[in-house]
Design a protein around this motif. Structure first.
Motif, mmCIF file in Angstrom:
data_model
loop_
_atom_site.group_PDB
_atom_site.id
_atom_site.type_symbol
_atom_site.label_atom_id
_atom_site.label_comp_id
_atom_site.label_asym_id
_atom_site.label_seq_id
_atom_site.Cartn_x
_atom_site.Cartn_y
_atom_site.Cartn_z
ATOM 1 N N GLY A 39 0.753 -1.463 -0.096
ATOM 2 C CA GLY A 39 -0.045 -0.033 -0.062
ATOM 3 C C GLY A 39 0.789 1.149 0.169
ATOM 4 O O GLY A 39 0.201 2.507 0.136
ATOM 5 N N HIS A 40 2.019 1.081 -0.147
ATOM 6 C CA HIS A 40 3.035 2.220 -0.284
ATOM 7 C C HIS A 40 3.062 2.916 -1.717
ATOM 8 O O HIS A 40 2.930 1.955 -2.982
ATOM 9 C CB HIS A 40 4.351 2.036 0.065
ATOM 10 N N ARG A 41 2.928 4.249 -1.608
ATOM 11 C CA ARG A 41 3.106 4.998 -2.830
ATOM 12 C C ARG A 41 4.487 4.683 -3.543
ATOM 13 O O ARG A 41 5.440 4.999 -2.589
ATOM 14 C CB ARG A 41 2.649 6.454 -2.786
ATOM 15 N N VAL A 42 4.683 4.613 -4.657
ATOM 16 C CA VAL A 42 6.086 4.402 -5.477
ATOM 17 C C VAL A 42 6.176 5.373 -6.422
ATOM 18 O O VAL A 42 5.403 5.563 -7.348
ATOM 19 C CB VAL A 42 6.356 3.108 -5.970
ATOM 20 N N ARG A 43 7.472 6.271 -6.398
ATOM 21 C CA ARG A 43 7.728 7.067 -7.514
ATOM 22 C C ARG A 43 9.003 6.543 -8.079
ATOM 23 O O ARG A 43 9.978 5.944 -7.438
ATOM 24 C CB ARG A 43 8.226 8.569 -6.647
ATOM 25 N N GLY A 44 9.141 6.747 -9.394
ATOM 26 C CA GLY A 44 10.588 6.340 -10.320
ATOM 27 C C GLY A 44 11.177 7.702 -10.784
ATOM 28 O O GLY A 44 10.514 8.407 -11.649
ATOM 29 N N TYR A 45 12.455 7.795 -10.431
ATOM 30 C CA TYR A 45 13.295 8.826 -10.908
ATOM 31 C C TYR A 45 13.731 8.144 -12.099
ATOM 32 O O TYR A 45 14.481 6.956 -12.185
ATOM 33 C CB TYR A 45 14.294 9.003 -9.995
ATOM 34 N N ILE A 46 13.859 8.875 -13.344
ATOM 35 C CA ILE A 46 14.879 8.584 -14.328
ATOM 36 C C ILE A 46 16.036 9.771 -14.348
ATOM 37 O O ILE A 46 15.528 10.723 -14.698
ATOM 38 C CB ILE A 46 14.173 8.224 -15.789
ATOM 39 N N SER A 47 17.216 9.363 -14.498
ATOM 40 C CA SER A 47 18.364 10.252 -14.616
ATOM 41 C C SER A 47 18.829 10.249 -16.072
ATOM 42 O O SER A 47 18.503 9.490 -16.737
ATOM 43 C CB SER A 47 19.571 9.834 -13.830
ATOM 44 N N CYS A 48 19.496 11.579 -16.174
ATOM 45 C CA CYS A 48 20.076 11.823 -17.587
ATOM 46 C C CYS A 48 19.120 11.794 -18.878
ATOM 47 O O CYS A 48 19.509 11.196 -19.943
ATOM 48 C CB CYS A 48 21.191 10.547 -17.711
ATOM 49 N N VAL A 49 17.900 12.309 -18.701
ATOM 50 C CA VAL A 49 16.903 12.298 -19.803
ATOM 51 C C VAL A 49 17.168 12.956 -20.841
ATOM 52 O O VAL A 49 16.785 12.763 -22.027
ATOM 53 C CB VAL A 49 15.389 12.488 -19.217
ATOM 54 N N LEU A 50 17.953 14.188 -20.603
ATOM 55 C CA LEU A 50 18.317 14.850 -21.893
ATOM 56 C C LEU A 50 19.740 14.907 -22.105
ATOM 57 O O LEU A 50 20.248 15.794 -22.727
ATOM 58 C CB LEU A 50 17.683 16.479 -21.441
ATOM 59 N N GLY A 51 20.389 14.153 -21.357
ATOM 60 C CA GLY A 51 21.940 14.272 -21.692
ATOM 61 C C GLY A 51 22.621 13.588 -20.506
ATOM 62 O O GLY A 51 22.264 13.598 -19.369
ATOM 63 N N CYS A 52 23.793 12.949 -20.963
ATOM 64 C CA CYS A 52 24.717 12.351 -19.952
ATOM 65 C C CYS A 52 26.172 12.765 -20.027
ATOM 66 O O CYS A 52 26.619 13.006 -20.835
ATOM 67 C CB CYS A 52 24.648 10.822 -20.491
ATOM 68 N N PRO A 53 26.515 12.660 -18.686
ATOM 69 C CA PRO A 53 28.347 13.436 -18.556
ATOM 70 C C PRO A 53 29.102 12.477 -19.374
ATOM 71 O O PRO A 53 30.305 12.909 -19.777
ATOM 72 C CB PRO A 53 28.321 13.407 -17.209
ATOM 73 N N TYR A 54 28.868 11.224 -19.608
ATOM 74 C CA TYR A 54 29.656 10.296 -20.289
ATOM 75 C C TYR A 54 29.378 10.170 -21.923
ATOM 76 O O TYR A 54 30.043 9.792 -22.795
ATOM 77 C CB TYR A 54 29.562 8.928 -19.635
ATOM 78 N N GLU A 55 28.112 10.099 -22.181
ATOM 79 C CA GLU A 55 27.628 9.803 -23.419
ATOM 80 C C GLU A 55 27.092 10.846 -24.264
ATOM 81 O O GLU A 55 26.640 10.741 -25.522
ATOM 82 C CB GLU A 55 26.377 8.650 -23.397
ATOM 83 N N GLY A 56 26.799 11.930 -23.704
ATOM 84 C CA GLY A 56 26.429 13.177 -24.254
ATOM 85 C C GLY A 56 24.806 12.965 -24.367
ATOM 86 O O GLY A 56 24.254 12.663 -23.683
ATOM 87 N N GLU A 57 24.490 13.203 -25.766
ATOM 88 C CA GLU A 57 22.932 13.055 -26.067
ATOM 89 C C GLU A 57 22.356 11.850 -25.865
ATOM 90 O O GLU A 57 22.847 10.871 -25.998
ATOM 91 C CB GLU A 57 22.861 13.595 -27.476
ATOM 92 N N ILE A 58 21.278 11.895 -25.412
ATOM 93 C CA ILE A 58 20.395 10.597 -25.065
ATOM 94 C C ILE A 58 19.172 10.483 -25.791
ATOM 95 O O ILE A 58 18.485 11.486 -26.038
ATOM 96 C CB ILE A 58 20.003 10.513 -23.403
ATOM 97 N N SER A 59 18.882 9.437 -26.406
ATOM 98 C CA SER A 59 17.940 8.988 -27.561
ATOM 99 C C SER A 59 16.530 9.173 -26.648
ATOM 100 O O SER A 59 16.284 8.655 -25.563
ATOM 101 C CB SER A 59 17.916 7.945 -27.934
ATOM 102 N N PRO A 60 15.605 10.137 -27.139
ATOM 103 C CA PRO A 60 14.320 10.126 -26.506
ATOM 104 C C PRO A 60 13.721 8.532 -25.983
ATOM 105 O O PRO A 60 12.861 8.421 -25.258
ATOM 106 C CB PRO A 60 13.371 10.931 -27.188
#
Length: 303
Positions: free
Chosen positions: A133-154
């Motif tokens: 019965g606990h509410r769960v949130r999901g975080y997604i990191s690097c959605v618009l860019g990554c410090p290692y890969e650069g641009e990230i595909s939508p």
């Protein structure tokens, strides 16, 4: 959609976790209390990750024990795995957040596994929390860019969002971890994600490294999002860009939203005072422009 935006205050967790000086549990508890008193509906309290990796939040159970149980604010906590979930629930948490990345390189460096492996680890955590019965949130990191890969595909972001939502997350927060996004990119990504996850279940989490966070939030609000993450006084830095500003300041976000005629339920003057208080306690600059301007006006007017 409704003319109200829910602000998720992440200062006590995301904002403080990279502070070099130890912040006493009593001050964290007081910060959480003050933020809730400002009318913020969601104040992320702490994280139950290993103290080895985030020593600043080693007092997570103590902080949870100090939170007023009668506060109307929700207090989610971050958990990395099943052990973290068990510790969080034992400490009294009723809402949790899990995290994944849209970048393979970031996922491997941050969680020591691939994106797919990360999602496999999280599925039983999400299911267990949801079943209880606990509410769960999901975080997604690097959605618009990554410090290692650069641009990230939508498409990569959408795939992770779909996986977290289908696993049982009630809400998905799209995080521009390095603050490199621009309004057009942010709007386009949000639109893509809303094709798989209902807009009312999506949140945005922008860092202000390149000075685009408020513009990005505006673009996403215009697109229909009604949940935004922010950190009082702009607490938190960007560990991938030395000296750069990290989280967008809650005071600035509230000022923007109120200027648009949107409701937040937040007392901006009280929030500005809270931002000033925690900045003073940490002996650091207050990174909120709206907060500093409002404090100056209040000082001049004697309020």
């Amino acid at each position: 959609m409704a003319d109200r935006v829910t602000i998720v205050e992440v200062g006590p967790r995301d904002g403080l976790q990279n502070e070099q000086q130890v912040v006493p549990a009593a001050e964290k508890i007081e910060l959480i209390r003050r933020l809730a008193a400002c009318g913020l509906p969601v104040v992320e309290a702490t994280s139950f990750v290993s103290p080895k990796w985030v020593p600043q939040l080693a007092d997570a159970a103590e902080v949870m024990a100090g939170i007023d149980p009668d506060t109307p604010a929700r207090h989610p906590v971050l958990v990395p795995n099943m052990k973290g979930l068990e510790r969080a629930v034992a400490a009294g948490a009723t809402e949790v957040a899990v995290f994944a990345a849209a970048s393979e390189s970031f996922s491997r460096r941050n969680t020591n596994c691939s994106i797919d492996e990360s999602l496999e680890r999280l599925r039983p955590v999400i299911a267990t929390a949801a079943d209880a019965g606990h509410r769960v949130r999901g975080y997604i990191s690097c959605v618009l860019g990554c410090p290692y890969e650069g641009e990230i595909s939508p498409a990569a972001v959408v795939a992770v969002a779909e996986a977290l939502y289908s696993a049982g997350c009630d809400e998905i927060s799209l995080g521009d971890t390095i603050g490199i996004g621009t309004p057009h990119a942010a709007r386009t990504l949000l639109r893509d994600c809303a094709g798989s996850v209902p807009m009312e279940r999506l949140a945005v989490h922008f860092h202000d490294t390149w000075g685009q966070a408020l513009a990005n939030i505006l673009a996403c609000v215009e697109e229909g999002v009604r949940i935004a993450d922010s950190s009082v006084a702009g607490l938190g830095g960007c560990p991938y860009a030395r000296g750069a500003t990290g989280n967008v300041a809650t005071e600035d976000v509230v000022y923007l939203l109120h200027g648009l005629g949107l409701e937040t339920g937040v007392d901006l003057e009280a929030l500005a005072r809270t931002g000033d208080w925690i900045s003073t306690r940490l002996n650091r600059d207050n990174n909120s422009r709206a907060g500093r301007a409002l404090l100056a006006r209040m000082s001049t007017s004697g309020t």
